[in-house]
Design a protein around this motif. Structure first.
Motif, short mmCIF file in Angstrom:
data_model
loop_
_atom_site.label_atom_id
_atom_site.label_comp_id
_atom_site.label_asym_id
_atom_site.label_seq_id
_atom_site.Cartn_x
_atom_site.Cartn_y
_atom_site.Cartn_z
N GLY A 40 -71.96 -82.32 41.91
CA GLY A 40 -72.26 -83.60 42.42
C GLY A 40 -71.95 -84.51 41.54
O GLY A 40 -71.63 -84.33 40.21
N GLY A 41 -71.69 -85.85 41.86
CA GLY A 41 -71.24 -87.00 40.80
C GLY A 41 -69.89 -87.01 40.47
O GLY A 41 -69.10 -86.51 41.35
N VAL A 42 -69.60 -87.33 39.30
CA VAL A 42 -68.13 -87.61 38.71
C VAL A 42 -67.73 -86.03 38.80
O VAL A 42 -68.19 -84.97 37.99
N CYS A 43 -66.50 -85.66 39.56
CA CYS A 43 -66.12 -84.24 39.51
C CYS A 43 -64.80 -84.19 38.53
O CYS A 43 -64.51 -82.97 38.33
N SER A 44 -64.24 -84.90 38.03
CA SER A 44 -62.93 -84.94 37.14
C SER A 44 -62.78 -86.28 36.28
O SER A 44 -63.42 -87.27 36.78
N ASP A 51 -72.11 -93.35 34.93
CA ASP A 51 -71.69 -92.07 35.74
C ASP A 51 -72.63 -91.16 35.47
O ASP A 51 -73.36 -90.74 34.53
N THR A 52 -72.78 -90.26 36.87
CA THR A 52 -73.75 -89.35 36.84
C THR A 52 -73.02 -88.14 37.15
O THR A 52 -72.02 -88.10 37.63
N VAL A 53 -73.53 -86.99 36.71
CA VAL A 53 -72.81 -85.57 37.21
C VAL A 53 -74.22 -84.60 37.32
O VAL A 53 -74.79 -84.55 36.53
N THR A 54 -73.89 -83.88 38.33
CA THR A 54 -74.72 -82.59 38.63
C THR A 54 -74.02 -81.56 38.38
O THR A 54 -72.93 -81.08 38.75
N TRP A 55 -74.48 -80.35 37.24
CA TRP A 55 -73.89 -79.22 37.11
C TRP A 55 -74.84 -78.25 37.42
O TRP A 55 -75.88 -78.42 37.61
N GLN A 56 -74.16 -76.96 38.01
CA GLN A 56 -74.84 -75.70 37.98
C GLN A 56 -74.36 -74.65 37.12
O GLN A 56 -73.10 -74.68 37.04
N VAL A 69 -76.90 -88.55 33.15
CA VAL A 69 -76.10 -89.86 33.13
C VAL A 69 -75.86 -90.36 31.83
O VAL A 69 -76.51 -89.94 30.98
N ILE A 70 -74.69 -91.09 31.79
CA ILE A 70 -74.22 -91.65 30.63
C ILE A 70 -74.97 -93.03 30.57
O ILE A 70 -74.65 -93.82 31.06
N SER A 71 -75.93 -93.00 29.59
CA SER A 71 -76.96 -94.08 29.50
C SER A 71 -76.53 -94.76 28.15
O SER A 71 -77.21 -96.13 28.09
#
Length: 126
Positions: A40-44, A51-56, A69-71
């Motif tokens: 989820g979020g930024v993929c590339s 920006d947020t990203v969800t990793w598994q 999130v890049i805070s």
């Protein structure tokens, strides 16, 4: 709470290290052993402020889901990647790159990450 700190000398200018540190593809390649992937979020591309990203991934024999999130975004030397998903371990990773003072383009980068284990971050092994 556990604190991880990684310090590395890299033969590249701080801006190059900063850019690669925020690149989704760089992270995915570096974490290939755990099967870490974006869900989820930024993929590339390169992440930026907000920006947020969800990793598994699979760590310590368990599947984890982590959203960050890049805070803080202060090129070329500093950014903070903060975990915001309630189901993941609490903490933020602060990454700083600085010129080493040599004639060659090189820098030292440091990542510091305090974390506590939150069992709710674990997903069923599947």
């Amino acid at each position: 709470m556990t604190r991880f700190e990684i310090i590395a000398a890299i033969a590249a200018p701080p801006r190059r290290v900063f850019d690669l540190s925020l690149a989704i593809e760089t992270h995915t390649v570096s974490m290939a052993g755990s099967g870490e992937r974006v869900i989820g979020g930024v993929c590339s591309g390169r992440m930026k402020l907000g920006d947020t990203v969800t990793w598994q991934a699979r760590h310590f024999g368990f599947r984890w889901r982590m959203t960050s999130v890049i805070s803080v975004y202060d090129p070329p030397g500093h950014f903070v990647d903060e975990q915001v998903e309630a189901r993941s371990s609490a903490g933020a990773t602060s990454t700083t790159s600085s010129q080493t003072g040599t004639a060659e383009p090189s820098c030292e980068t440091s990542s510091t990450s305090p974390h506590r284990l939150d069992r709710s971050a674990l997903l069923p092994n599947a």
